[in-house]
Motif scaffolding. Sequence first.
Motif, PDB file in Angstrom:
ATOM      1  N   TYR A  74    -131.078  -4.572 -46.432  1.00  0.00           N
ATOM      2  CA  TYR A  74    -131.549  -5.823 -45.831  1.00  0.00           C
ATOM      3  C   TYR A  74    -131.156  -7.009 -46.695  1.00  0.00           C
ATOM      4  CZ  TYR A  74    -134.868  -2.193 -44.253  1.00  0.00           C
ATOM      5  OH  TYR A  74    -135.445  -1.041 -43.808  1.00  0.00           O
ATOM      6  N   ASP A  75    -131.386  -6.891 -47.998  1.00  0.00           N
ATOM      7  CA  ASP A  75    -131.109  -8.015 -48.899  1.00  0.00           C
ATOM      8  C   ASP A  75    -129.613  -8.321 -48.948  1.00  0.00           C
ATOM      9  OD1 ASP A  75    -133.801  -8.101 -49.452  1.00  0.00           O
ATOM     10  OD2 ASP A  75    -133.661  -6.999 -51.347  1.00  0.00           O
ATOM     11  N   THR A  76    -128.781  -7.281 -48.920  1.00  0.00           N
ATOM     12  CA  THR A  76    -127.338  -7.499 -48.931  1.00  0.00           C
ATOM     13  C   THR A  76    -126.901  -8.255 -47.689  1.00  0.00           C
ATOM     14  OG1 THR A  76    -127.003  -5.450 -50.189  1.00  0.00           O
ATOM     15  CG2 THR A  76    -125.094  -6.359 -49.056  1.00  0.00           C
ATOM     16  N   CYS A  77    -127.406  -7.856 -46.534  1.00  0.00           N
ATOM     17  CA  CYS A  77    -127.046  -8.537 -45.281  1.00  0.00           C
ATOM     18  C   CYS A  77    -127.564  -9.969 -45.278  1.00  0.00           C
ATOM     19  CB  CYS A  77    -127.606  -7.770 -44.086  1.00  0.00           C
ATOM     20  SG  CYS A  77    -126.805  -6.179 -43.785  1.00  0.00           S
ATOM     21  N   GLU A  78    -128.806 -10.161 -45.685  1.00  0.00           N
ATOM     22  CA  GLU A  78    -129.377 -11.510 -45.674  1.00  0.00           C
ATOM     23  C   GLU A  78    -128.657 -12.427 -46.651  1.00  0.00           C
ATOM     24  OE1 GLU A  78    -133.849  -9.944 -44.413  1.00  0.00           O
ATOM     25  OE2 GLU A  78    -133.431 -10.544 -46.477  1.00  0.00           O
ATOM     26  N   GLU A  79    -128.267 -11.879 -47.788  1.00  0.00           N
ATOM     27  CA  GLU A  79    -127.535 -12.678 -48.781  1.00  0.00           C
ATOM     28  C   GLU A  79    -126.205 -13.178 -48.221  1.00  0.00           C
ATOM     29  OE1 GLU A  79    -125.383 -12.010 -53.143  1.00  0.00           O
ATOM     30  OE2 GLU A  79    -126.789 -10.520 -52.368  1.00  0.00           O
ATOM     31  N   HIS A  80    -125.588 -12.369 -47.373  1.00  0.00           N
ATOM     32  CA  HIS A  80    -124.279 -12.733 -46.808  1.00  0.00           C
ATOM     33  C   HIS A  80    -124.393 -13.234 -45.373  1.00  0.00           C
ATOM     34  CE1 HIS A  80    -121.906 -11.280 -50.222  1.00  0.00           C
ATOM     35  NE2 HIS A  80    -122.804 -10.319 -50.319  1.00  0.00           N
ATOM     36  N   LYS A  81    -125.611 -13.581 -44.960  1.00  0.00           N
ATOM     37  CA  LYS A  81    -125.854 -14.161 -43.637  1.00  0.00           C
ATOM     38  C   LYS A  81    -125.318 -13.268 -42.514  1.00  0.00           C
ATOM     39  CE  LYS A  81    -126.061 -18.955 -45.222  1.00  0.00           C
ATOM     40  NZ  LYS A  81    -126.167 -18.587 -46.664  1.00  0.00           N
TER      41      LYS A  81
ATOM     42  N   LEU B  86    -117.080  -5.355 -47.788  1.00  0.00           N
ATOM     43  CA  LEU B  86    -116.746  -5.526 -46.368  1.00  0.00           C
ATOM     44  C   LEU B  86    -117.263  -6.851 -45.842  1.00  0.00           C
ATOM     45  CD1 LEU B  86    -117.481  -1.947 -44.957  1.00  0.00           C
ATOM     46  CD2 LEU B  86    -115.254  -3.051 -45.157  1.00  0.00           C
ATOM     47  N   LEU B  87    -118.508  -7.191 -46.160  1.00  0.00           N
ATOM     48  CA  LEU B  87    -119.079  -8.456 -45.700  1.00  0.00           C
ATOM     49  C   LEU B  87    -118.310  -9.644 -46.276  1.00  0.00           C
ATOM     50  CD1 LEU B  87    -122.895  -7.639 -45.987  1.00  0.00           C
ATOM     51  CD2 LEU B  87    -121.468  -7.598 -43.935  1.00  0.00           C
ATOM     52  N   GLN B  88    -117.988  -9.581 -47.543  1.00  0.00           N
ATOM     53  CA  GLN B  88    -117.241 -10.673 -48.170  1.00  0.00           C
ATOM     54  C   GLN B  88    -115.871 -10.825 -47.529  1.00  0.00           C
ATOM     55  OE1 GLN B  88    -117.320  -9.460 -52.289  1.00  0.00           O
ATOM     56  NE2 GLN B  88    -119.144 -10.685 -52.749  1.00  0.00           N
ATOM     57  N   HIS B  89    -115.197  -9.729 -47.279  1.00  0.00           N
ATOM     58  CA  HIS B  89    -113.853  -9.803 -46.707  1.00  0.00           C
ATOM     59  C   HIS B  89    -113.874 -10.423 -45.316  1.00  0.00           C
ATOM     60  CE1 HIS B  89    -109.694  -8.654 -45.876  1.00  0.00           C
ATOM     61  NE2 HIS B  89    -110.125  -8.266 -44.682  1.00  0.00           N
ATOM     62  N   TYR B  90    -114.768  -9.921 -44.462  1.00  0.00           N
ATOM     63  CA  TYR B  90    -114.754 -10.380 -43.076  1.00  0.00           C
ATOM     64  C   TYR B  90    -115.379 -11.766 -42.911  1.00  0.00           C
ATOM     65  CZ  TYR B  90    -112.883  -6.002 -41.413  1.00  0.00           C
ATOM     66  OH  TYR B  90    -112.060  -4.931 -41.179  1.00  0.00           O
ATOM     67  N   GLN B  91    -116.058 -12.248 -43.930  1.00  0.00           N
ATOM     68  CA  GLN B  91    -116.579 -13.613 -43.866  1.00  0.00           C
ATOM     69  C   GLN B  91    -115.650 -14.623 -44.517  1.00  0.00           C
ATOM     70  OE1 GLN B  91    -120.467 -12.954 -45.625  1.00  0.00           O
ATOM     71  NE2 GLN B  91    -121.470 -13.093 -43.630  1.00  0.00           N
ATOM     72  N   ASN B  92    -114.805 -14.162 -45.437  1.00  0.00           N
ATOM     73  CA  ASN B  92    -113.950 -15.088 -46.178  1.00  0.00           C
ATOM     74  C   ASN B  92    -112.473 -14.894 -45.865  1.00  0.00           C
ATOM     75  OD1 ASN B  92    -116.257 -16.118 -47.555  1.00  0.00           O
ATOM     76  ND2 ASN B  92    -116.195 -14.394 -48.962  1.00  0.00           N
ATOM     77  N   SER B  93    -111.963 -13.713 -46.120  1.00  0.00           N
ATOM     78  CA  SER B  93    -110.534 -13.478 -45.912  1.00  0.00           C
ATOM     79  C   SER B  93    -110.161 -13.461 -44.438  1.00  0.00           C
ATOM     80  CB  SER B  93    -110.128 -12.149 -46.559  1.00  0.00           C
ATOM     81  OG  SER B  93    -110.448 -12.142 -47.921  1.00  0.00           O
ATOM     82  N   LEU B  94    -111.021 -12.893 -43.605  1.00  0.00           N
ATOM     83  CA  LEU B  94    -110.754 -12.797 -42.167  1.00  0.00           C
ATOM     84  C   LEU B  94    -112.032 -13.206 -41.437  1.00  0.00           C
ATOM     85  CD1 LEU B  94    -108.230 -11.777 -40.573  1.00  0.00           C
ATOM     86  CD2 LEU B  94    -109.512  -9.688 -40.168  1.00  0.00           C
TER      87      LEU B  94
END
Length: 436
Positions: A235-242, A208-216
């Motif tokens: 926490y680490d997943t969110c921080e990794e994806h800013k 979800l994070l990858q999609h909404y940061q890259n595709s949309l």
Amino acid sequence: MTTLQENQAHFNSKLHISHTGGELSSDAGLVLIKEVIHKLDFADLAQKLVSFKDQRRYYQHSNVSLMEQLLLQKIAGYATDQVATSLRFDPIFKLLLDKPAIASQASISRFWQRCDETTITSLQVLNQTLLDRGRLTTNQTELIIDVDSTHSDTFGNQESSDFNAHYQTNGFHPLVAFDGQNEAFLAAQLRPGNVYTSKEIHSFLEPLLQHYQNSLPCTEILVRGDSGFATPELYDTCEEHKAFYLVRLKANRRLRDLAEGYVQIDDEQQWDQTEIHYYSAKYQAGSWDQPRQIYIKSTREAGELLFNHEYVLTNLTKLTPETAFELYQHRGQMENDIKEAKEGFFFDKTNSTGFIENHARMMLSVLAYNLVSLFKQLSLPPQHASVRVGTLRLWLFKIAGKLVRSGRKLYLKLSSSHVYQKLFYQVLAKIQQLHW
């Protein structure tokens, strides 16, 4: 005298009741949903995106057609596959699916058996594509992802059904994610009943994070979760994806000692009045690799001596404690969304024997939920945008109708006494103006 197919009314002996009306339907308002499906190019998208382990060489009902039938059944309020037998010659379902007869319960059962892991993944891709189309009609550049787990009861020997200590019953324990701003159902993942709340949160959240940061692209993404998701994996997943996160923490002795250090009591204390105080602090649990920002809410009820403390963890360091707790409390809307998915779209009706089949059932409920969500977002007047599907069925979907054929034309004649005629035609006009 009455026949086996007739009943005589007691309040009026002249009245005889029977189901012999012929080509009538109680679901004529589903034409509105079919118009939305058509505008979204649902059939073409499903054909391109969704895969099945289908080795049939000859068939009457395609997998996409069966998907659409199941979605219409769910939206109409039919919870079980068995209703397909009664609806097989319903004029509205035949019209919407363009068939002389819709699929029977046996055909639907075989449909579930053609689902595999790839089907589940591709159904999520289809769901995301539909949500993206709806999102493009708005100027929304921020996203709030509310994550939670829920329970689906089982009553047999379903694969991976297990006892859940929290719910004190057997079943499944799915992960869900909703859009905290427009209540869209972003993703769902079926899991065995005995797994912990936050298990597999990284693999669930990261796409979800990858999609909404890259595709949309979104300028800011916030993930909210209750104390079951208070884990470094999130926490680490969110921080990794800013991305930002706002998560409730469970109380422990260290947190209580930290909060009590801020409490001040003096001789002028007003013990007969409720007190609420907010604090900000840095805190590092033993499993964390760094200190993180927490906000504390300390409440003492009137007449009580001790304070009750609540804690939220976040990487939103510029918030006031009051704002942080207010922002977290809005997450409560998600409980209503989960209730709507279960009661309105039968999200928890996982009554197949196999785990994959039940996951597919769950994903069809997610798609049905989002089709209605898009219907509301794109066509309803703003004052009605938050109504639940039960109300929509009463207002717009459950309409008595008769299909009449005349030459090359079809006429759908709706009940002249339909109370919400004006809204029906307003919505139809709005849908027909949509384009992508």
